[in-house]
Design a protein around this motif. Structure first.
Motif, PDB file in Angstrom:
ATOM      1  N   GLU A   1       0.833  -1.210   0.000  1.00  0.00           N
ATOM      2  CA  GLU A   1       0.000   0.000   0.000  1.00  0.00           C
ATOM      3  C   GLU A   1       0.867   1.260   0.000  1.00  0.00           C
ATOM      4  O   GLU A   1       0.555   2.232  -0.691  1.00  0.00           O
ATOM      5  CB  GLU A   1      -0.982  -0.045   1.174  1.00  0.00           C
ATOM      6  CG  GLU A   1      -2.205  -0.860   0.760  1.00  0.00           C
ATOM      7  CD  GLU A   1      -2.963  -1.498   1.905  1.00  0.00           C
ATOM      8  OE1 GLU A   1      -2.721  -1.124   3.068  1.00  0.00           O
ATOM      9  OE2 GLU A   1      -3.798  -2.390   1.614  1.00  0.00           O
ATOM     10  N   GLU A   2       1.982   1.223   0.746  1.00  0.00           N
ATOM     11  CA  GLU A   2       2.895   2.381   0.738  1.00  0.00           C
ATOM     12  C   GLU A   2       3.455   2.630  -0.665  1.00  0.00           C
ATOM     13  O   GLU A   2       3.794   3.754  -1.010  1.00  0.00           O
ATOM     14  CB  GLU A   2       4.055   2.149   1.719  1.00  0.00           C
ATOM     15  CG  GLU A   2       3.657   2.393   3.170  1.00  0.00           C
ATOM     16  CD  GLU A   2       4.530   1.611   4.172  1.00  0.00           C
ATOM     17  OE1 GLU A   2       4.053   1.381   5.278  1.00  0.00           O
ATOM     18  OE2 GLU A   2       5.667   1.224   3.815  1.00  0.00           O
ATOM     19  N   CYS A   3       3.559   1.562  -1.455  1.00  0.00           N
ATOM     20  CA  CYS A   3       4.086   1.703  -2.832  1.00  0.00           C
ATOM     21  C   CYS A   3       2.971   2.101  -3.809  1.00  0.00           C
ATOM     22  O   CYS A   3       3.204   2.151  -5.024  1.00  0.00           O
ATOM     23  CB  CYS A   3       4.721   0.399  -3.309  1.00  0.00           C
ATOM     24  SG  CYS A   3       6.204  -0.055  -2.422  1.00  0.00           S
ATOM     25  N   GLY A   4       1.768   2.302  -3.306  1.00  0.00           N
ATOM     26  CA  GLY A   4       0.663   2.718  -4.170  1.00  0.00           C
ATOM     27  C   GLY A   4       0.096   1.588  -5.009  1.00  0.00           C
ATOM     28  O   GLY A   4      -0.589   1.826  -6.004  1.00  0.00           O
ATOM     29  N   ALA A   5       0.359   0.351  -4.617  1.00  0.00           N
ATOM     30  CA  ALA A   5      -0.186  -0.802  -5.348  1.00  0.00           C
ATOM     31  C   ALA A   5      -1.363  -1.385  -4.549  1.00  0.00           C
ATOM     32  O   ALA A   5      -1.600  -0.982  -3.413  1.00  0.00           O
ATOM     33  CB  ALA A   5       0.908  -1.846  -5.545  1.00  0.00           C
ATOM     34  N   THR A   6      -2.092  -2.316  -5.153  1.00  0.00           N
ATOM     35  CA  THR A   6      -3.236  -2.915  -4.451  1.00  0.00           C
ATOM     36  C   THR A   6      -2.890  -4.339  -4.012  1.00  0.00           C
ATOM     37  O   THR A   6      -2.015  -4.979  -4.588  1.00  0.00           O
ATOM     38  CB  THR A   6      -4.478  -2.973  -5.353  1.00  0.00           C
ATOM     39  OG1 THR A   6      -4.195  -3.855  -6.443  1.00  0.00           O
ATOM     40  CG2 THR A   6      -4.863  -1.599  -5.874  1.00  0.00           C
ATOM     41  N   VAL A   7      -3.637  -4.805  -3.006  1.00  0.00           N
ATOM     42  CA  VAL A   7      -3.324  -6.109  -2.411  1.00  0.00           C
ATOM     43  C   VAL A   7      -4.493  -7.066  -2.576  1.00  0.00           C
ATOM     44  O   VAL A   7      -5.642  -6.711  -2.318  1.00  0.00           O
ATOM     45  CB  VAL A   7      -3.089  -5.968  -0.883  1.00  0.00           C
ATOM     46  CG1 VAL A   7      -2.827  -7.331  -0.248  1.00  0.00           C
ATOM     47  CG2 VAL A   7      -1.955  -5.021  -0.599  1.00  0.00           C
TER      48      VAL A   7
ATOM     49  N   VAL B   1      -1.235 -16.504  -0.169  1.00  0.00           N
ATOM     50  CA  VAL B   1      -0.848 -15.913  -1.466  1.00  0.00           C
ATOM     51  C   VAL B   1      -1.195 -14.435  -1.426  1.00  0.00           C
ATOM     52  O   VAL B   1      -2.353 -14.074  -1.205  1.00  0.00           O
ATOM     53  CB  VAL B   1      -1.599 -16.595  -2.634  1.00  0.00           C
ATOM     54  CG1 VAL B   1      -1.154 -15.997  -3.974  1.00  0.00           C
ATOM     55  CG2 VAL B   1      -1.384 -18.104  -2.614  1.00  0.00           C
ATOM     56  N   LEU B   2      -0.184 -13.608  -1.589  1.00  0.00           N
ATOM     57  CA  LEU B   2      -0.419 -12.166  -1.674  1.00  0.00           C
ATOM     58  C   LEU B   2      -0.110 -11.735  -3.105  1.00  0.00           C
ATOM     59  O   LEU B   2       0.968 -12.041  -3.624  1.00  0.00           O
ATOM     60  CB  LEU B   2       0.490 -11.434  -0.679  1.00  0.00           C
ATOM     61  CG  LEU B   2       0.398  -9.902  -0.669  1.00  0.00           C
ATOM     62  CD1 LEU B   2       0.581  -9.378   0.753  1.00  0.00           C
ATOM     63  CD2 LEU B   2       1.435  -9.261  -1.570  1.00  0.00           C
ATOM     64  N   VAL B   3      -1.095 -11.084  -3.737  1.00  0.00           N
ATOM     65  CA  VAL B   3      -0.861 -10.539  -5.079  1.00  0.00           C
ATOM     66  C   VAL B   3      -0.846  -9.021  -4.959  1.00  0.00           C
ATOM     67  O   VAL B   3      -1.826  -8.426  -4.511  1.00  0.00           O
ATOM     68  CB  VAL B   3      -1.968 -10.970  -6.071  1.00  0.00           C
ATOM     69  CG1 VAL B   3      -1.681 -10.418  -7.467  1.00  0.00           C
ATOM     70  CG2 VAL B   3      -2.105 -12.489  -6.111  1.00  0.00           C
ATOM     71  N   ALA B   4       0.288  -8.418  -5.289  1.00  0.00           N
ATOM     72  CA  ALA B   4       0.409  -6.961  -5.282  1.00  0.00           C
ATOM     73  C   ALA B   4       0.326  -6.489  -6.721  1.00  0.00           C
ATOM     74  O   ALA B   4       1.109  -6.946  -7.558  1.00  0.00           O
ATOM     75  CB  ALA B   4       1.753  -6.565  -4.678  1.00  0.00           C
ATOM     76  N   ARG B   5      -0.644  -5.615  -7.007  1.00  0.00           N
ATOM     77  CA  ARG B   5      -0.804  -5.156  -8.407  1.00  0.00           C
ATOM     78  C   ARG B   5      -0.435  -3.696  -8.526  1.00  0.00           C
ATOM     79  O   ARG B   5      -0.947  -2.857  -7.792  1.00  0.00           O
ATOM     80  CB  ARG B   5      -2.245  -5.354  -8.862  1.00  0.00           C
ATOM     81  CG  ARG B   5      -2.619  -6.808  -9.047  1.00  0.00           C
ATOM     82  CD  ARG B   5      -3.824  -6.954  -9.975  1.00  0.00           C
ATOM     83  NE  ARG B   5      -4.049  -8.357 -10.238  1.00  0.00           N
ATOM     84  CZ  ARG B   5      -4.769  -9.165  -9.458  1.00  0.00           C
ATOM     85  NH1 ARG B   5      -5.337  -8.696  -8.369  1.00  0.00           N
ATOM     86  NH2 ARG B   5      -4.921 -10.438  -9.759  1.00  0.00           N
ATOM     87  N   LYS B   6       0.432  -3.417  -9.491  1.00  0.00           N
ATOM     88  CA  LYS B   6       0.864  -2.040  -9.719  1.00  0.00           C
ATOM     89  C   LYS B   6       0.232  -1.518 -11.008  1.00  0.00           C
ATOM     90  O   LYS B   6       0.298  -2.198 -12.039  1.00  0.00           O
ATOM     91  CB  LYS B   6       2.386  -2.017  -9.831  1.00  0.00           C
ATOM     92  CG  LYS B   6       2.952  -0.629 -10.022  1.00  0.00           C
ATOM     93  CD  LYS B   6       4.451  -0.640  -9.859  1.00  0.00           C
ATOM     94  CE  LYS B   6       5.033   0.717 -10.194  1.00  0.00           C
ATOM     95  NZ  LYS B   6       6.485   0.706 -10.110  1.00  0.00           N
ATOM     96  N   SER B   7      -0.373  -0.344 -10.910  1.00  0.00           N
ATOM     97  CA  SER B   7      -1.014   0.303 -12.064  1.00  0.00           C
ATOM     98  C   SER B   7      -2.085  -0.572 -12.694  1.00  0.00           C
ATOM     99  O   SER B   7      -2.287  -0.557 -13.906  1.00  0.00           O
ATOM    100  CB  SER B   7       0.023   0.676 -13.137  1.00  0.00           C
ATOM    101  OG  SER B   7       1.105   1.344 -12.577  1.00  0.00           O
ATOM    102  N   LEU B   8      -2.760  -1.364 -11.878  1.00  0.00           N
ATOM    103  CA  LEU B   8      -3.841  -2.236 -12.359  1.00  0.00           C
ATOM    104  C   LEU B   8      -5.050  -2.062 -11.447  1.00  0.00           C
ATOM    105  O   LEU B   8      -4.902  -1.642 -10.297  1.00  0.00           O
ATOM    106  CB  LEU B   8      -3.398  -3.702 -12.320  1.00  0.00           C
ATOM    107  CG  LEU B   8      -2.422  -4.131 -13.414  1.00  0.00           C
ATOM    108  CD1 LEU B   8      -1.838  -5.491 -13.107  1.00  0.00           C
ATOM    109  CD2 LEU B   8      -3.140  -4.169 -14.753  1.00  0.00           C
TER     110      LEU B   8
END
Ligand code: SAM
Length: 360
Positions: free
Chosen positions: A277-283, A344-351
């Motif tokens: 979340e600090e990186c601006g991505a979603t979890v 399983v953690l999926v971190a999505r950037k710009s999605l």
């Protein structure tokens, strides 16, 4: 010998913090468990991971990667970080019709295995070598639990750090003042714990996740491992979760034979989610069983069971035995008290945002 170098460093610099001890014990090029010697993550090695249990793991993950590729538009590469023997990529890549595969591995023995087994893929020593600014999916199965962690201990209502010293001819645990970053992490992710509680402070895992996300312009980072949310782990903090493995069994105290055992711990997925979340991505967060079910493994299992029944009516014993072992493998990957309980953690950037958030 590795222990000699640990003792020399303690003599020169004083007690060695646990994360430095873990770094040497696992990754020293002359005696570290992964850093030297043979391939570890294999049936003949020291532990059995999901990709080693069955190609169904990589095959199922391939369906997830294809769906991510469709969301992203195109994928420059799928990256397996901490790729071990290459079993996951070997099962995953055939389902991706031509998407490039890259393996990142710190262990020289594993890199050798990867180059032999998968000559068409890129093999890198470190995530830092990955070309940046790309569209990608980065997967790390059982990597993060092996990244060096400090150990914070609750003493007199504050945090001290566990360290290793040399006394009476052996390595022994001692306690020293906690670094501010270690105490702050423990206070943030494990507050209100009773005296004597032990918390693995997973700063290297956080740094790894940050750089994995930073390497992508768009895409996802998938962390698969044992562990829980911070709340879920609090019941295990009385004596902490650090443990060793050797030859598929729990091993001795980590200080007894550094370099000859794996050292691992439960992953704090809330702490990783905070980084995302600090990186601006979603979890997105789920159990391995739910994740693999969502991407078709339970349907595949039903189909395998039908085919096994049919084969039992016929005379092809080899076919029946092959199907039986595939059924057992799928059940193992989904087992609610075993691999199915991995997270399983999926971190999505710009999605677009995730559908399965971490419990509040
Ligand atoms: C427990 S094994 C898992 C191997 C494989 N992913 C599997 O599931 O079978 C962890 C692997 O991560 C590798 N590793 C540890 N730290 C790493 C890092 N910073 N970058 C790349 N690989 C790393 C180790 O060398 C080891 O091969």
């Amino acid at each position: 010998m590795l222990i000699g170098r640990i003792v020399d460093e303690i003599a020169a610099l004083g007690p060695m913090r646990f994360d430095r001890f873990m770094e040497i014990a696992l990754y020293d090029p002359e005696g570290g468990f992964f850093g030297s010697g043979r391939l570890r993550s294999h049936r003949t090695g020291d532990f059995l991971t999901s990709p080693e249990v069955s190609p169904l793991f990589g095959e199922t993950l391939a369906r997830f990667v294809v769906a991510e590729r469709d969301r992203i538009g195109h994928l420059d590469a799928v990256v397996d970080c901490g790729a071990g023997s290459g079993s996951m990529l070997a099962a995953l890549l055939p389902g991706l019709d031509g998407t490039a595969g890259v393996a990142v591995e710190k262990s020289p023995a594993a890199r050798e295995s990867l180059r032999e087994r998968l000559p068409g893929i890129g093999v890198l020593d470190s995530l830092d070598e990955l070309p940046g600014d790309r569209h990608g999916v980065i997967v790390a199965n059982e990597l993060v639990d092996n990244l060096p962690a400090a150990v914070a201990v609750r003493v007199d209502g504050a945090w001290v750090e566990e360290a290793v010293t040399f006394e009476g001819g052996q390595l022994v645990a001692t306690q020293i003042a906690a670094r501010p970053g270690v105490a702050a992490w423990a206070e943030r992710h494990a507050p209100g714990l009773p005296e004597g509680s032990r918390v693995e402070v997973q700063l290297a895992a956080a740094a790894w996740l940050r750089s994995a996300l930073a390497s992508l312009r768009m895409g996802s980072v998938v962390v698969i491992d044992y562990g829980d949310t911070s709340d879920g782990l609090s019941g295990r903090r009385a004596s902490g979760t650090v443990r060793t493995y050797r030859a598929h069994h729990l091993g001795p105290d980590p200080l007894l034979e550094p370099g000859s055992t794996d050292i691992t711990m439960d992953v704090d997925f809330s702490a990783l989610a905070a980084v995302v979340e600090e990186c601006g991505a979603t979890v997105e967060y789920s159990s391995q069983a739910d994740f693999l079910t969502r991407w078709g493994l339970r349907d595949r299992l039903t189909d395998l069971r039908h085919r096994e029944l049919e084969a039992a009516r016929g005379s092809d014993t080899m076919e029946r035995l092959m199907l039986r072992s595939r059924v057992t493998e799928a059940e193992t990957l989904l087992h609610p008290r075993g691999l199915g309980d991995f997270r399983v953690l999926v971190a999505r950037k710009s999605l677009p945002a995730a559908r399965f958030p971490l419990p509040a």
